[in-house]
Design an enzyme around this catalytic site. Structure first.
Site, PDB file in Angstrom:
ATOM      1  N   ASN A 354       0.749  -1.165   0.002  1.00 24.87           N
ATOM      2  CA  ASN A 354       0.066  -0.007  -0.041  1.00 24.87           C
ATOM      3  C   ASN A 354       0.723   1.252   0.230  1.00 24.87           C
ATOM      4  O   ASN A 354       1.936   1.149  -0.302  1.00 24.87           O
ATOM      5  CB  ASN A 354      -1.014   0.068   1.072  1.00 24.87           C
ATOM      6  N   HIS A 356       2.525   3.358   1.968  1.00 24.75           N
ATOM      7  CA  HIS A 356       3.857   3.566   2.518  1.00 24.75           C
ATOM      8  C   HIS A 356       4.724   2.411   1.686  1.00 24.75           C
ATOM      9  O   HIS A 356       6.140   2.918   1.660  1.00 24.75           O
ATOM     10  CB  HIS A 356       3.650   3.164   4.161  1.00 24.75           C
ATOM     11  N   CYS A 357       4.294   1.410   1.297  1.00 25.36           N
ATOM     12  CA  CYS A 357       5.227   0.490   0.679  1.00 25.36           C
ATOM     13  C   CYS A 357       5.722   1.066  -0.814  1.00 25.36           C
ATOM     14  O   CYS A 357       6.880   0.673  -1.154  1.00 25.36           O
ATOM     15  CB  CYS A 357       4.634  -0.930   0.404  1.00 25.36           C
ATOM     16  N   LEU A 358       4.783   1.920  -1.346  1.00 21.12           N
ATOM     17  CA  LEU A 358       5.081   2.435  -2.683  1.00 21.12           C
ATOM     18  C   LEU A 358       5.789   4.044  -2.523  1.00 21.12           C
ATOM     19  O   LEU A 358       5.746   4.547  -3.703  1.00 21.12           O
ATOM     20  CB  LEU A 358       3.763   2.516  -3.221  1.00 21.12           C
TER      21      LEU A 358
END
Length: 368
Positions: A354, A356-358
């Site tokens: 999501n 934060h990961c991206l």
């Protein structure tokens, strides 16, 4: 590009907290058809929404392949978004990008970790990953930031959170996994983190969220709100497979102190769902040997904790779930000086992560 052979701690550098002032946020354009459904088109629309939300608060740089450059440039049509051409294997810049470190003299450098697609040939999510392993160095070269290399040490940025005051939170499920650094034990891993991030104490949560295909990244489960305070994904349902994980993490946090000797205040964030991909959504992903398959019977690791802190803003995912409004209210209460912006996160979740990961924040230089 300048490659340094010392360590950030030895040179007076440390990883700042995410709420420290930032110069920009980095993102990578999604297009991988064996991970993103329908050739990545729905995910690209979601990506645009995230980038434009961030751009309200600070500059954004989006790295994109040559084949997608014209498409991305046309759709990211706001002045605060820069688009640069860069090859990659997928879009997860939190895990493939550098970890920026700063000192008190106004300098910014970066730590370039090794990357093996979340497990290499022992449970990794795709192969090859050689272009992703170059992302950290490429970003640092564009920014003319000297880099520290950790050759032989695998780490993803989503597996750590810091408070900027000497404490790091991670999970045993990920960092002690035999598919990351099997040649190192816990103490040796702590030594590497201490040397490269200038942390003095590490809080080890047992596990991350259930079915998190990164092997339990902490950024999808527990994050800092401010020094001494964390936000933990939570369920009160004993039948939920996350129940034991949440309670085990709570036990660790309640029995621990941070590097400054503070006890933790733990805020709870409800877990949405349970969420699942539909058969149609899974059918839109190209099946390729060696790539993580999409299955409508497998629960998705949806989490409101997977948000990004930017200058004056909180960019958080929504899931068209009854808990969306409660999640926004919790975030607004915890960050009263920030504007909470919810962006649809389902398409991002379908790809395995999501907001934060991206994203990867680049801290502003700190000067005394």
């Amino acid at each position: 590009m300048t490659t340094l052979h010392s360590t950030p701690r030895a040179d007076g550098f440390h990883m700042p907290a995410e709420w420290a002032p930032q110069t920009q946020t980095w993102m990578i354009w999604p297009e991988r058809p064996d991970n993103w459904r329908l050739g990545g088109k729905p995910a690209q629309a979601a990506h645009v929404a995230v980038a434009k939300a961030i751009a309200r608060f600070e500059p954004v740089t989006v790295a994109v392949s040559a084949g997608q450059y014209e498409n991305a440039r046309a759709r990211l049509d706001v002045p605060n978004i820069r688009v640069v051409e860069m090859s990659s294997d997928d879009a997860w810049v939190r895990d493939t990008g550098p970890t920026f470190v700063i000192n008190r003299s106004g300098e910014v450098r970066g730590v370039n970790w090794d990357f093996n697609a979340w497990g290499g040939f022992d449970g990794g999510l795709y192969s090859p990953w050689n272009r992703d392993s170059q992302i950290g160095g490429k970003i640092l070269e564009i920014e003319r930031a000297p880099r520290y290399c950790t050759e032989g040490f695998v780490l993803e940025g989503g597996s750590i959170h810091v408070d900027g005051e000497g404490t790091l939170i991670t999970t045993e499920e990920c960092l002690l996994n035999s598919n990351r650094n099997p040649h190192l034990d816990r103490a040796q891993i702590e030594a590497v983190l201490s040397a490269n991030l200038a942390v003095d104490k590490i809080i080890w949560l047992p596990d991350g969220l259930f079915n998190d295909e990164t092997d339990g990244h902490v950024d999808n489960f527990c994050c800092y709100v401010r020094p001494g305070e964390v936000l933990l994904a939570w369920t009160d349902d004993p039948q939920d497979p996350n129940y034991a994980r949440c309670h085990a993490a709570m036990n660790v946090l309640q029995s621990s102190t941070d590097a400054q000797g503070r006890s933790f205040t733990v805020h709870k964030m409800p877990i949405p769902g349970p969420l699942y991909a539909t058969e149609a959504e899974c059918a839109g992903v190209d099946p390729v040997d060696g790539t993580q398959e999409r299955n409508p019977t497998v629960r998705l690791a949806g989490s409101y904790v997977n948000f990004l802190i930017v200058n004056g803003g909180i960019i958080a995912p929504s899931f068209d779930d009854p808990l969306d409004s409660q999640a926004k209210a919790i975030l607004q209460d915890l960050f009263p000086q920030h504007e909470v912006v919810m962006v649809p996160g389902r398409e991002l979740l379908l790809g395995g992560g999501n907001i934060h990961c991206l994203t990867q924040q680049q801290p502003a230089p700190h000067k005394n």
